[in-house]
Design a protein around this motif. Sequence first.
Motif, PDB file in Angstrom:
ATOM      1  N   GLN A   1       0.842  -1.211   0.000  1.00  0.00           N
ATOM      2  CA  GLN A   1       0.000   0.000   0.000  1.00  0.00           C
ATOM      3  C   GLN A   1       0.875   1.259   0.000  1.00  0.00           C
ATOM      4  O   GLN A   1       0.623   2.201  -0.744  1.00  0.00           O
ATOM      5  N   LEU A   2       1.919   1.257   0.814  1.00  0.00           N
ATOM      6  CA  LEU A   2       2.781   2.446   0.891  1.00  0.00           C
ATOM      7  C   LEU A   2       3.419   2.747  -0.457  1.00  0.00           C
ATOM      8  O   LEU A   2       3.592   3.907  -0.823  1.00  0.00           O
ATOM      9  N   ASN A   3       3.761   1.705  -1.195  1.00  0.00           N
ATOM     10  CA  ASN A   3       4.460   1.904  -2.472  1.00  0.00           C
ATOM     11  C   ASN A   3       3.580   1.613  -3.682  1.00  0.00           C
ATOM     12  O   ASN A   3       4.079   1.207  -4.730  1.00  0.00           O
ATOM     13  N   GLU A   4       2.254   1.861  -3.555  1.00  0.00           N
ATOM     14  CA  GLU A   4       1.371   1.516  -4.690  1.00  0.00           C
ATOM     15  C   GLU A   4       1.736   2.310  -5.945  1.00  0.00           C
ATOM     16  O   GLU A   4       1.638   1.806  -7.057  1.00  0.00           O
ATOM     17  N   GLY A   5       2.199   3.542  -5.769  1.00  0.00           N
ATOM     18  CA  GLY A   5       2.596   4.360  -6.923  1.00  0.00           C
ATOM     19  C   GLY A   5       3.837   3.791  -7.595  1.00  0.00           C
ATOM     20  O   GLY A   5       3.888   3.652  -8.824  1.00  0.00           O
ATOM     21  N   PHE A   6       4.830   3.424  -6.801  1.00  0.00           N
ATOM     22  CA  PHE A   6       6.072   2.828  -7.338  1.00  0.00           C
ATOM     23  C   PHE A   6       5.750   1.525  -8.071  1.00  0.00           C
ATOM     24  O   PHE A   6       6.234   1.283  -9.181  1.00  0.00           O
ATOM     25  N   ILE A   7       4.924   0.678  -7.445  1.00  0.00           N
ATOM     26  CA  ILE A   7       4.587  -0.620  -8.048  1.00  0.00           C
ATOM     27  C   ILE A   7       3.876  -0.394  -9.389  1.00  0.00           C
ATOM     28  O   ILE A   7       4.209  -1.010 -10.396  1.00  0.00           O
ATOM     29  N   TYR A   8       2.912   0.551  -9.397  1.00  0.00           N
ATOM     30  CA  TYR A   8       2.164   0.817 -10.639  1.00  0.00           C
ATOM     31  C   TYR A   8       3.109   1.326 -11.726  1.00  0.00           C
ATOM     32  O   TYR A   8       3.039   0.909 -12.874  1.00  0.00           O
ATOM     33  N   ARG A   9       3.990   2.239 -11.349  1.00  0.00           N
ATOM     34  CA  ARG A   9       4.954   2.813 -12.300  1.00  0.00           C
ATOM     35  C   ARG A   9       5.811   1.720 -12.951  1.00  0.00           C
ATOM     36  O   ARG A   9       6.010   1.688 -14.153  1.00  0.00           O
TER      37      ARG A   9
END
Length: 375
Positions: free
Chosen positions: A147-155
């Motif tokens: 959850q904390l890194n959802e942006g990084f994972i999506y990217r």
Amino acid sequence: MLTPVTVSSNMVGSEFDSLMMQRCLQLARRALGRTSPNPLVGAVIVKDGEIVGEGFHPCAGEPHAEVFALRAAGEKSHGATIYVSLEPCNHYGRTPPCSEALIAAGVSKVVVGMVDPNPLVAGGGIARLRAAGIEVLVGVEEAACRQLNEGFIYRILHKRPLGILKYAMTLDGKIATSSGHSAWITNQEARSEVHQLRAACDAVIVGGNTVRYDNPYLTSHQQGSNNPLRVVMSRSLNLPENARIWEVAEAPTVVLTEVGSSPDFHKLLLEKGVEVLEFPSLTPEKVMTYLYERGFCSVLWECGGTLAASAIAQGAVQKILAFIAPKIIGGSHAPTPVGDLGFTTMTEALSLERVHWRVVGSDCLVEGYLSEKSH
Ligand SMILES: Nc1nc(O)c(N)c(N[C@@H]2O[C@H](COP(=O)(O)O)[C@@H](O)[C@H]2O)n1
Ligand SMILES: [Zn+2]
């Protein structure tokens, strides 16, 4: 500062592991909004039940969380357990591999929150540590780490930043009155949450109407140490000469427009210190490609309904945050959060997944994700 941690006699190993991983996440959050294109990562080194070193990744180009924790622990790393919210890297990027640093420091156990989705790592760090005889435990507090890194994972997985559409509406579904007045729909608590959200995002996007009617700051209002890049999408550059968003001393602003639009206003913006970029044709999809290339992980759409609809239609929105205030404004021409999507039957409605409802002061927040099938 080192925090002494004592294992209470009734704390089982997994409870202690969870507690340490939560501490990693707390440390990682200290760099909210400042690490893109890199992830938020925290690390904690424990020996004989006590924390002997802590670290977090402060920004791309700086050492990784594990290295800061190893530096803080010094000789005590030998034979210790390191907790890290993301799999240690195993490649030479801007920095050397953390797997090798952990092996050289002589740690005996590594507890990992989640496997790194970056294809340059993707399990390779864990395999390298195990090959060196180090015990590795994977998946502690995994959901919170993801959850904390959802942006990084999506990217990493989609080669685009995660698009988050946030809006505030009345109980009868309006984002402003018929005259365009919208200050304020939600209460102070909800607005403060939005400021925190901006601090965690790399950019916030609006269209020309939002600048004209709301004259927003679009900053985090000191709710975090980061201000997002303020992005205005305007094909015509028919924008006010004076607006808060042109004051770039506190936060940077970029105006995205089409080739050749209003050269005089273009020049005026440059004189104010606003960056201006011309696209052959300006669309949400092209903007997200551009923001990906700029290294962004999470982008907040705070625009009106027309732009929101085209952002959704073009797959530039993955997550929705809808603040709902218990107020009724009426008005058959009062604007609504999402414009025309071309749907005529309820069977075409976009259904959100992983939906959560939460009360924020006197308002309500509905949070969810658009299904990947919907775009
Ligand atoms: N485990 C871990 N800890 C950190 O503190 C990190 N920043 C990362 N990042 C991973 O390595 C990639 C970036 O490497 P460079 O900073 O360019 O050397 C990033 O994409 C993640 O995969 N991992
Ligand atoms: Zn690393």
